[in-house]
Design a protein around this motif. Structure first.
Motif, mmCIF file in Angstrom:
data_model
loop_
_atom_site.group_PDB
_atom_site.id
_atom_site.type_symbol
_atom_site.label_atom_id
_atom_site.label_comp_id
_atom_site.label_asym_id
_atom_site.label_seq_id
_atom_site.Cartn_x
_atom_site.Cartn_y
_atom_site.Cartn_z
ATOM 1 N N GLU A 60 0.824 -1.210 0.000
ATOM 2 C CA GLU A 60 0.000 0.000 0.000
ATOM 3 C C GLU A 60 0.859 1.261 0.000
ATOM 4 O O GLU A 60 0.344 2.377 -0.129
ATOM 5 N N TRP A 69 2.858 -11.097 2.573
ATOM 6 C CA TRP A 69 2.685 -10.600 3.944
ATOM 7 C C TRP A 69 1.994 -11.587 4.865
ATOM 8 O O TRP A 69 1.847 -11.331 6.048
ATOM 9 N N ASN A 128 -0.828 -7.767 -3.685
ATOM 10 C CA ASN A 128 -1.337 -6.860 -4.718
ATOM 11 C C ASN A 128 -0.266 -5.971 -5.331
ATOM 12 O O ASN A 128 0.856 -5.907 -4.861
ATOM 13 N N ASP A 174 -6.287 -4.302 -5.057
ATOM 14 C CA ASP A 174 -5.763 -4.868 -3.805
ATOM 15 C C ASP A 174 -6.214 -6.316 -3.623
ATOM 16 O O ASP A 174 -6.447 -6.780 -2.513
ATOM 17 N N THR A 185 -5.153 -9.414 -3.219
ATOM 18 C CA THR A 185 -3.997 -10.226 -2.857
ATOM 19 C C THR A 185 -4.291 -11.718 -2.997
ATOM 20 O O THR A 185 -5.437 -12.150 -2.858
ATOM 21 N N LYS A 198 -8.462 -12.807 -2.039
ATOM 22 C CA LYS A 198 -9.380 -11.680 -1.854
ATOM 23 C C LYS A 198 -10.389 -11.533 -2.977
ATOM 24 O O LYS A 198 -11.480 -11.007 -2.774
HETATM 25 CA CA LIG Z 1 -2.617 -5.006 0.329
#
Ligand SMILES: [Ca+2]
Ligand SMILES: O=C(O)c1cc(C(=O)O)c2c(n1)C(=O)C(=O)c1cc(C(=O)O)[nH]c1-2
Length: 695
Positions: A171, A230, A248, A293, A295, A320
């Motif tokens: 991000e 992550w 992402n 985003d 992921t 996601k």
């Molecule tokens: Ca993210």
């Protein structure tokens, strides 16, 4: 022991890895607690964690000792039968790092091997501790560039004598990678980059040879490209493969990142590498050319199952983007998939499992406003799903939300003035999930969160579901509905139970076969983490790390208030006949607030709104409505207002309020104060109306 639940051997006692075994199924064969007696479950013990921020760790239990982490990457070793603290380790993360991570100062747990406990820290160190004493054995810096906002929140994994760890930061503009360190020495064994850098890849770098042609222009190295790892990794020791769940794009906007073109490998992909060397073996991209985003860092489960009469070694993920994927984990070949929540960004999967992106509905590089479901929270996030080989079902903590996207060009950032423009390259806003046939969204549809009516509509439309998913037939077998999102990870057991915590502060047991609710208890705080089960001296326990926080209340505070949960971090452990009691629930103060300033300057309010959106909203909430994790700035007391500038310049750095003196001028700080004074006035007027019209 009855015939329905025959006794299981001592190999079922421990929860030795994040997903219990290397298969990461989060299935405990233990069955002393089962559907016949689960109503007798009670609290055995609770351990108070000192920092009331999000709890996301899956504990590990080996030989009667529990190893678990809390906020700020602290490690706790507890007697698993009593909760007695054996040791505690604080890596001393600089609290000024709170704004280097997108989504709270969380940690998802440790790995334990050969008397060593491994933890990744928010500031990017990987540390090996003595499992007996908590003393540091080695510590290594995993970060390639401290000039960028890398942070570790995930649990390390063990693979082929290495401890493996990634990091977050997509991000903020980073290049994602995964590193493997020798368990004994902490020496780097290999590093795998998720996306190409500026240089031409080496001739023997098969991964980057593959990836580079899927990126366009020369700007992505500036933005880092993304692809952070992550959370999720999984290791198959028989195949010698390590599976990497890649995140992402960075910057989110594909137009700014890659000229609006290309798949951008290996964003949003599962990549299999040789666990010894880190060399590429296969990949499967779940979202081509991500810009939402989406992921693929969600937890991956390895299982062996019969499909169409053939024994298959599969890997399963519910990323996601809202699709469930069952892949052959030897080859990466797509076996089957389907959407488990409503999706409007894609028209379905082609025969190779590649989502067919609905450009018109979802790609915002055409400059039009798009309302996309799932949202940036995903149809499923880090809250781990589990798999029961007994029922053959996967238990997914699912999320139903939507998000507005509108492209912003870099030169227009200062004018955009809405949350997200700077960080993501688009204007972003929470939205009500669209229905099929809804007309194209217009800018006027973007809800004004400052208005209570819009808040209510949005909140009520953002719901959670527990979905029992058949990974072969690719359909839901049963579901349970929740009033809000960010409900907990799941645990499946040999006692035919599924355990899950909820965002509204409960811990619940369902029957695994049909979803009947069999037991629940008050956890007194929102529960997000994955539960575990273990056995010591013949007695079975169920445990969960409880504590509200993470992305949802920080990022969308105004919407998360519905949960009624207060951060109150604890390890909660249950057994049959347990009689321990929790202290009373912490409730959010609803005290009437007093004005922050005697007079408010509307010009400053306008400028302050922009500065607040850019610098403060990611933690203190959109429109300054806090989700209860960090202070609600509309309710500041007189002395906080008096010291406002000092606080922004680092006075509270030791408790996690970063120093903004390099980013904000005195004038801008003053503008933010005026904006907050206006939001305080808005809140008082809502409170007055409520007092005049009590329901
Ligand atoms: Ca993210
Ligand atoms: O792209 C990234 O690097 C990154 C990192 C993290 C993180 O490290 O926690 C999250 C996310 N993304 C993310 O997209 C997300 O929704 C999210 C939720 C949470 C959380 O802990 O609640 N972390 C993260």
């Amino acid at each position: 022991m009855n015939s329905k639940y025959p006794s299981v051997g001592p190999e079922a006692d421990d929860w030795a890895h994040t997903g219990r075994t290397l298969s990461e199924q989060r299935f405990s064969p233990l069955n002393e607690i089962n559907e016949d007696n689960v109503d007798q479950l009670g609290l055995a013990w609770a351990y108070k964690i000192e920092d009331d921020r999000g709890m996301e760790a899956t504990p590990i239990v080996i030989d009667g000792v529990m190893y678990v982490t809390g906020p700020w990457s602290k490690v706790y070793a507890l007697d698993a039968t009593s909760g007695k603290e054996l040791w505690k380790y604080d890596p001393g993360v600089d609290r000024g790092n709170a704004n280097r991570t997108c989504c709270d100062v969380v940690n998802r747990g440790v790995a334990v091997s050969n008397g060593k406990v491994f933890v990744g820290t928010l500031d990017g160190r990987l540390i090996a501790l003595d499992a007996k004493t908590g003393r540091e054995i080695w510590s290594t810096d995993t970060i390639i560039d401290h000039g960028r906002s890398y942070a570790i929140t995930g649990a390390p994994r063990l693979a082929a004598g290495n401890v493996v760890i990634g990091n977050g930061g997509s991000e903020f503009g980073v290049r994602g990678y995964t590193s493997a360190f020798d368990e004994d020495t902490g020496k780097l064994s290999w590093r795998f980059y998720s996306v190409p850098g500026a240089d031409a890849p080496a001739p023997d770098d098969k991964a980057m040879q593959l990836a580079k042609p899927t990126w366009f222009g020369d700007r992505y190295p500036k933005f880092g490209g993304g692809g952070t790892v992550w959370d999720s990794l999984a290791y198959d020791p028989d195949l010698g493969l390590l599976y990497i769940g890649v995140g992402n794009g960075s910057i989110h906007s594909r137009k700014l990142r890659s000229e609006g073109k290309g798949d951008n490998l290996f964003l949003s992909s599962i990549v299999a590498v040789n666990a010894k060397t880190g060399k590429y073996v296969w990949h499967f991209q779940t979202t081509p050319g991500d810009e939402w985003d989406f992921t693929a860092t969600q937890n991956m489960i390895l299982a062996d199952m019969k499909i169409d009469g053939k024994d298959r070694k599969v890997i399963m993920q519910a990323p996601k983007n809202g699709y469930f994927f069952t892949l052959d984990r030897v080859t990466g070949q797509f076996i089957s998939g389907n959407n488990f929540v409503p999706v409007n960004w894609s028209k379905g999967l082609d025969k190779n499992g590649r989502p067919i992106v609905d450009d018109e509905a979802a790609r915002y590089e055409d400059g039009k406003l798009k309302l996309v479901t799932p949202s940036i929270y995903g149809g499923h996030s880090w809250q781990p799903m589990s798999y029961s080989p007994k029922t053959g079902l996967v238990y997914i903590p699912a999320i139903i939300t939507a998000w507005y996207f509108q492209q912003v060009n870099e030169e227009d950032y200062p004018k955009a003035g809405v949350f997200g423009a700077y960080k993501f390259g688009y204007i972003g806003a929470a939205g009500v999930p669209p229905k099929p046939g809804d007309s194209a969204p217009k800018a006027t549809d973007i809800p004004n969160l400052a208005l209570a009516a819009d808040e209510k509509k949005l909140r009520e439309s953002w719901t959670g579901k527990l979905i029992a998913w058949d990974p072969i037939k690719q359909k839901a077998v049963w579901t349970q509905d929740y009033i809000t999102i960010s409900n907990g990870g799941t645990l499946a057991t040999g006692g035919d139970l599924v355990f899950q915590g909820t965002a509204d502060g409960r811990f619940v047991a369902y029957r695994a076969t049909d979803g009947k609710k069999l037991w629940q208890t008050e956890a007194n705080t929102g529960v997000m983490a994955g539960p575990i089960s273990y056995r010591v001296k013949g007695e079975q326990y169920v445990a969960v790390a409880a504590g509200w926080g993470g992305a949802f209340p920080l990022f969308s505070g105004v919407l998360s208030n519905l949960s009624g949960s207060q951060p109150d971090a604890r390890i909660l452990v249950y057994k049959l006949g347990g009689t321990a009691k929790l202290p009373p629930k912490k409730v959010m103060s609803n005290k009437a607030v007093t004005p922050l300033l005697a007079s408010i300057d509307p010009e400053k309010v306008k400028a302050g709104y922009l500065q607040f959106a850019i610098n403060c909203s990611a933690c203190h909430g959109l429109e300054a409505v806090s989700g209860g994790i960090v202070p609600d700035l509309r309710k500041m007391d007189a002395s906080t207002v008096q010291n406002f500038h000092t606080i922004l310049k680092g006075a509270y750095a030791s408790v996690g309020m970063p120093n903004f003196s390099k980013r904000l001028s005195d004038e801008q700080m003053d503008q933010i104060l005026h904006y907050l004074a206006q939001r305080n006035a808005d809140l008082r007027s809502i409170q007055q109306q409520a007092a005049q019209n009590p329901k």
